[in-house]
Motif scaffolding. Structure first.
Motif, mmCIF file in Angstrom:
data_model
loop_
_atom_site.group_PDB
_atom_site.id
_atom_site.type_symbol
_atom_site.label_atom_id
_atom_site.label_comp_id
_atom_site.label_asym_id
_atom_site.label_seq_id
_atom_site.Cartn_x
_atom_site.Cartn_y
_atom_site.Cartn_z
ATOM 1 N N TYR A 193 0.853 -1.192 0.000
ATOM 2 C CA TYR A 193 0.000 0.000 0.000
ATOM 3 C C TYR A 193 0.886 1.238 0.000
ATOM 4 O O TYR A 193 2.103 1.145 0.155
ATOM 5 N N CYS A 194 0.262 2.388 -0.214
ATOM 6 C CA CYS A 194 1.014 3.640 -0.258
ATOM 7 C C CYS A 194 0.817 4.371 1.066
ATOM 8 O O CYS A 194 -0.212 5.026 1.289
ATOM 9 N N GLU A 195 1.799 4.252 1.931
ATOM 10 C CA GLU A 195 1.657 4.765 3.290
ATOM 11 C C GLU A 195 1.540 6.292 3.334
ATOM 12 O O GLU A 195 2.445 7.015 2.927
ATOM 13 N N GLY A 196 0.419 6.761 3.844
ATOM 14 C CA GLY A 196 0.204 8.192 4.038
ATOM 15 C C GLY A 196 -0.213 8.951 2.805
ATOM 16 O O GLY A 196 -0.493 10.156 2.874
ATOM 17 N N CYS A 197 -0.292 8.264 1.663
ATOM 18 C CA CYS A 197 -0.501 8.973 0.400
ATOM 19 C C CYS A 197 -1.862 9.649 0.322
ATOM 20 O O CYS A 197 -1.963 10.799 -0.131
ATOM 21 N N ALA A 198 -2.914 8.956 0.742
ATOM 22 C CA ALA A 198 -4.257 9.544 0.668
ATOM 23 C C ALA A 198 -4.349 10.788 1.544
ATOM 24 O O ALA A 198 -4.888 11.824 1.125
ATOM 25 N N LEU A 199 -3.801 10.723 2.742
ATOM 26 C CA LEU A 199 -3.894 11.847 3.682
ATOM 27 C C LEU A 199 -3.057 13.036 3.228
ATOM 28 O O LEU A 199 -3.494 14.190 3.326
ATOM 29 N N ALA A 200 -1.863 12.771 2.728
ATOM 30 C CA ALA A 200 -1.026 13.872 2.238
ATOM 31 C C ALA A 200 -1.660 14.524 1.015
ATOM 32 O O ALA A 200 -1.638 15.754 0.861
ATOM 33 N N THR A 201 -2.242 13.701 0.147
ATOM 34 C CA THR A 201 -2.913 14.238 -1.038
ATOM 35 C C THR A 201 -4.107 15.094 -0.640
ATOM 36 O O THR A 201 -4.324 16.180 -1.201
ATOM 37 N N MET A 202 -4.897 14.617 0.328
ATOM 38 C CA MET A 202 -6.030 15.401 0.827
ATOM 39 C C MET A 202 -5.574 16.767 1.305
ATOM 40 O O MET A 202 -6.180 17.793 0.970
ATOM 41 N N ALA A 203 -4.524 16.791 2.116
ATOM 42 C CA ALA A 203 -4.037 18.055 2.669
ATOM 43 C C ALA A 203 -3.697 19.031 1.565
ATOM 44 O O ALA A 203 -4.044 20.225 1.635
ATOM 45 N N ARG A 204 -3.039 18.558 0.542
ATOM 46 C CA ARG A 204 -2.648 19.439 -0.550
ATOM 47 C C ARG A 204 -3.867 19.894 -1.353
ATOM 48 O O ARG A 204 -3.930 21.053 -1.789
ATOM 49 N N GLU A 205 -4.830 19.005 -1.520
ATOM 50 C CA GLU A 205 -6.036 19.359 -2.281
ATOM 51 C C GLU A 205 -6.938 20.312 -1.498
ATOM 52 O O GLU A 205 -7.615 21.154 -2.104
ATOM 53 N N TRP A 206 -6.971 20.180 -0.178
ATOM 54 C CA TRP A 206 -7.769 21.102 0.638
ATOM 55 C C TRP A 206 -7.245 22.539 0.511
ATOM 56 O O TRP A 206 -7.991 23.486 0.617
ATOM 57 N N GLY A 207 -5.951 22.655 0.306
ATOM 58 C CA GLY A 207 -5.359 23.974 0.118
ATOM 59 C C GLY A 207 -5.317 24.786 1.404
ATOM 60 O O GLY A 207 -5.341 24.252 2.512
ATOM 61 N N GLU A 208 -5.260 26.085 1.212
ATOM 62 C CA GLU A 208 -5.138 27.000 2.355
ATOM 63 C C GLU A 208 -6.435 27.096 3.142
ATOM 64 O O GLU A 208 -6.452 27.527 4.243
#
Length: 208
Positions: A193-208
């Motif tokens: 699996y890709c550890e932490g990938c979904a959460l890190a991607t979410m953070a970047r997509e949520w933006g500021e």
């Protein structure tokens, strides 16, 4: 002059925008405080209170980890980390119910990551991370509970907590969005699996 329905819609949008700005401003002020503040949207367990942020370690990145521990393991991991701050582990732990454990004072450096040894550009441009995004530069956040199925994603409660927590961490330490990383983006990890990938991607997509 705008028709009444459009005028009401515009006024509502203005009110909501102002409320969001005020909330962001308040969160930023809380993030720079000391002690054990109440943080709206987070259930915090303070094993280590915040000190003067000016005296914290110079954190430049955030790394999202996931552990194969069962439900409840965040608490035990955080308590063990608190007793031995520089052991292998992280500063902040997030339980499946969204509870956030602040385990280590932010002037101390826990041992996490494998040295930022990923250099294949599989997920991101590793020329900016190789041997740079490591324990000495990065805050680790551990999300517990993907046992026994490591491919299971974070819970809704963890995602809700992360939405607030990542803003707090970034505001406290002045970390830009592009320096929020998944563990798998910077290290060669478990191939299942890709550890932490979904959460890190979410953070970047949520933006500021």
């Amino acid at each position: 002059m705008l028709p009444m329905p459009r005028l009401l819609t515009a006024l509502l949008a203005l009110v909501l925008s102002s409320a969001a700005l005020a909330e962001t401003s308040d969160l930023a002020a809380i993030a720079r405080s000391q002690g054990t503040p109440e943080i709206p949207g987070l259930k915090m367990v303070w094993l280590s209170p915040w000190g003067d942020v000016a005296k914290s370690h110079p954190w430049r990145n955030i790394i999202v980890h996931q552990t194969e521990g069962p439900t409840g393991s965040a608490r035990y991991g955080a308590e063990a980390q608190h007793k031995n701050p520089t052991r292998r582990g992280v500063m902040v732990w997030v339980e499946t119910d969204g509870t956030v454990y602040w385990a280590v004072a932010d002037n101390l450096v826990p041992t996490h990551t494998d040295g930022a040894d990923r250099n294949d550009n599989k997920y991101i441009d590793n020329s900016k991370t190789y041997r740079q995004v490591n324990k000495d530069t990065s805050i680790g956040v551990e999300f517990a509970g993907n046992f026994p199925d490591v491919t299971k994603g974070p819970t809704d409660a963890q995602i809700a907590a992360w939405r607030v927590l990542v803003k707090v961490l970034r505001a406290r330490y002045g970390i830009p969005l592009e320096r929020v990383y998944a563990h798998n983006w910077i290290d060669f990890k478990d191939a299942r699996y890709c550890e932490g990938c979904a959460l890190a991607t979410m953070a970047r997509e949520w933006g500021e």
